[in-house]
Design a protein around this motif. Structure first.
Motif, short mmCIF file in Angstrom:
data_model
loop_
_atom_site.label_atom_id
_atom_site.label_comp_id
_atom_site.label_asym_id
_atom_site.label_seq_id
_atom_site.Cartn_x
_atom_site.Cartn_y
_atom_site.Cartn_z
N TYR A 226 0.83 -1.21 0.00
CA TYR A 226 0.00 0.00 0.00
C TYR A 226 0.86 1.26 0.00
CZ TYR A 226 -4.30 2.59 0.75
OH TYR A 226 -5.38 3.42 0.59
N MET A 227 0.28 2.37 -0.48
CA MET A 227 0.97 3.67 -0.41
C MET A 227 1.48 3.89 1.01
SD MET A 227 -1.80 6.19 -2.27
CE MET A 227 -3.33 5.39 -1.78
N GLY A 228 2.71 4.33 1.11
CA GLY A 228 3.25 4.66 2.43
C GLY A 228 3.88 3.48 3.16
N CYS A 229 3.90 2.29 2.56
CA CYS A 229 4.49 1.13 3.26
C CYS A 229 6.01 1.18 3.21
CB CYS A 229 3.96 -0.19 2.72
SG CYS A 229 4.59 -0.58 1.07
N GLY A 230 6.57 2.05 2.36
CA GLY A 230 8.03 2.21 2.33
C GLY A 230 8.70 1.54 1.14
N LYS A 231 7.95 1.25 0.09
CA LYS A 231 8.51 0.53 -1.06
C LYS A 231 9.79 1.16 -1.60
CE LYS A 231 4.59 0.92 -3.36
NZ LYS A 231 3.56 1.39 -2.42
N SER A 232 9.73 2.48 -1.88
CA SER A 232 10.88 3.12 -2.52
C SER A 232 12.09 3.20 -1.59
CB SER A 232 10.52 4.52 -3.00
OG SER A 232 9.40 4.45 -3.81
N THR A 233 11.84 3.57 -0.35
CA THR A 233 12.95 3.71 0.62
C THR A 233 13.61 2.35 0.86
OG1 THR A 233 11.39 5.21 1.69
CG2 THR A 233 13.49 4.89 2.78
N ILE A 234 12.80 1.34 1.04
CA ILE A 234 13.33 0.00 1.29
C ILE A 234 14.05 -0.52 0.04
CG2 ILE A 234 12.67 -2.41 1.79
CD1 ILE A 234 10.38 -1.11 3.57
N ALA A 235 13.45 -0.27 -1.13
CA ALA A 235 14.08 -0.73 -2.38
C ALA A 235 15.44 -0.07 -2.59
CB ALA A 235 13.16 -0.45 -3.56
N ASN A 236 15.54 1.21 -2.28
CA ASN A 236 16.83 1.91 -2.41
C ASN A 236 17.89 1.27 -1.53
OD1 ASN A 236 17.15 4.13 -4.21
ND2 ASN A 236 15.48 5.14 -3.13
N TYR B 38 5.54 -8.72 -0.65
CA TYR B 38 4.54 -7.77 -0.15
C TYR B 38 5.05 -7.15 1.15
CZ TYR B 38 0.09 -6.44 2.21
OH TYR B 38 -0.91 -5.79 2.90
N LEU B 39 5.20 -5.84 1.14
CA LEU B 39 5.61 -5.12 2.34
C LEU B 39 4.35 -4.76 3.12
CD1 LEU B 39 8.37 -2.82 0.78
CD2 LEU B 39 8.63 -5.07 1.86
N LYS B 40 4.10 -5.52 4.15
CA LYS B 40 2.81 -5.42 4.86
C LYS B 40 2.90 -4.43 6.02
CE LYS B 40 -0.87 -8.50 6.29
NZ LYS B 40 -1.35 -8.37 7.62
N ALA B 41 2.05 -3.43 5.99
CA ALA B 41 2.01 -2.43 7.07
C ALA B 41 0.60 -2.36 7.62
CB ALA B 41 2.43 -1.06 6.52
N SER B 42 0.47 -2.08 8.92
CA SER B 42 -0.85 -1.97 9.54
C SER B 42 -1.52 -0.65 9.13
CB SER B 42 -0.71 -2.00 11.06
OG SER B 42 -0.05 -0.82 11.48
N ILE B 43 -2.81 -0.58 9.34
CA ILE B 43 -3.56 0.66 9.04
C ILE B 43 -2.94 1.82 9.81
CG2 ILE B 43 -5.82 1.79 9.27
CD1 ILE B 43 -7.02 -1.11 9.05
N GLU B 44 -2.60 1.57 11.07
CA GLU B 44 -2.02 2.60 11.93
C GLU B 44 -0.71 3.14 11.35
OE1 GLU B 44 -4.17 2.93 14.37
OE2 GLU B 44 -3.15 4.75 15.04
N THR B 45 0.18 2.23 10.95
CA THR B 45 1.47 2.64 10.37
C THR B 45 1.22 3.46 9.10
OG1 THR B 45 2.56 0.66 11.20
CG2 THR B 45 3.64 1.76 9.37
N LEU B 46 0.34 2.97 8.25
CA LEU B 46 0.09 3.65 6.97
C LEU B 46 -0.49 5.03 7.21
CD1 LEU B 46 -1.39 0.61 5.00
CD2 LEU B 46 0.87 1.64 4.69
N PHE B 47 -1.45 5.11 8.13
CA PHE B 47 -2.08 6.39 8.43
C PHE B 47 -1.02 7.39 8.95
CE2 PHE B 47 -4.02 9.27 11.55
CZ PHE B 47 -4.80 10.01 10.68
N ASN B 48 -0.20 6.94 9.88
CA ASN B 48 0.81 7.84 10.45
C ASN B 48 1.78 8.34 9.38
OD1 ASN B 48 -0.25 7.68 12.99
ND2 ASN B 48 1.00 5.92 13.59
N ARG B 49 2.09 7.48 8.42
CA ARG B 49 3.03 7.90 7.37
C ARG B 49 2.37 8.75 6.29
NH1 ARG B 49 6.40 2.44 6.12
NH2 ARG B 49 7.29 2.12 8.20
N LEU B 50 1.08 8.49 6.05
CA LEU B 50 0.42 9.19 4.93
C LEU B 50 -0.26 10.49 5.33
CD1 LEU B 50 -1.18 6.10 3.10
CD2 LEU B 50 0.67 7.55 2.23
N ALA B 51 -0.60 10.60 6.62
CA ALA B 51 -1.42 11.73 7.08
C ALA B 51 -0.81 13.07 6.68
CB ALA B 51 -1.62 11.66 8.58
#
Ligand code: S3P
Length: 172
Positions: A9-19, A101-114
């Motif tokens: 999902y958006m905000g799970c850290g795909k780009s940062t982790i991939a780098n 699949y980089l799995k993040a909780s709703i809480e983690t995603l919300f905190n990163r996307l807000a």
């Protein structure tokens, strides 16, 4: 040649982790959204505004196929919606593909996307309450597609380095 696909999902850290992973395993990282932006010479927001989401999804599929067919090895960072359209989820188990699949909780995603939603057309106009509700519903709808990945790595409460090391160990 191998394609290592990071999805989630958006905000799970795909780009940062991939780098980070790219440095650890010495395989170049290509970001699907960035490829699309370069090709169109337009931001993701502008593509959605000018051409609409369906156009974006078609483009996303075509560029994904192009990357999978390239002769080089890559880490490919998908957009949050990529596996959920145009049967792209079937490509997560193709030849020479490793999908994670980089799995993040709703809480983690919300905190990163807000506080970081403006470049993401699907959530840019939502207030915090609407956003949390949207993420919960959307993640539920998308889980089926994300779960088609070969591996699942939980990212909550882990540093970028820890997650990248965990993925490198999976690939070893
Ligand atoms: C989308 C996620 C975005 C981008 C577009 C649509 C989605 O990528 O592809 O805004 O449908 O979840 P990120 O997951 O990199 O933000």
């Amino acid at each position: 040649m191998k394609k290592i696909i990071l999805l989630g999902y958006m905000g799970c850290g795909k780009s940062t982790i991939a780098n980070k992973l790219s440095k650890v395993i010495q395989i170049p990282f290509v970001d699907l959204d960035e490829m699309i932006v370069e090709k169109m010479n337009l931001s993701i927001n502008a593509i959605f505004e000018k051409h609409g989401e369906i156009y974006f999804r078609k483009l996303e599929h075509d560029v994904f196929i192009e990357l999978l067919n390239a002769p080089e090895s890559f880490i490919i960072g998908l957009g949050g919606g990529t596996p959920c359209y145009a049967n792209n989820h079937e490509l997560l188990n193709g030849d020479n593909v490793v999908s994670i699949y980089l799995k993040a909780s709703i809480e983690t995603l919300f905190n990163r996307l807000a506080f970081n939603a403006s470049k993401r057309p699907l959530i840019a106009d939502k207030n915090p309450e609407e956003m949390k509700e949207f993420i919960a519903m959307h993640l539920f709808e998308r889980s089926f597609y994300y779960n088609q990945a070969q591996y699942k790595v939980v990212v909550d409460d882990k540093t970028i380095d820890q997650t990248a090391t965990e993925i490198a160990d999976l690939l070893a």
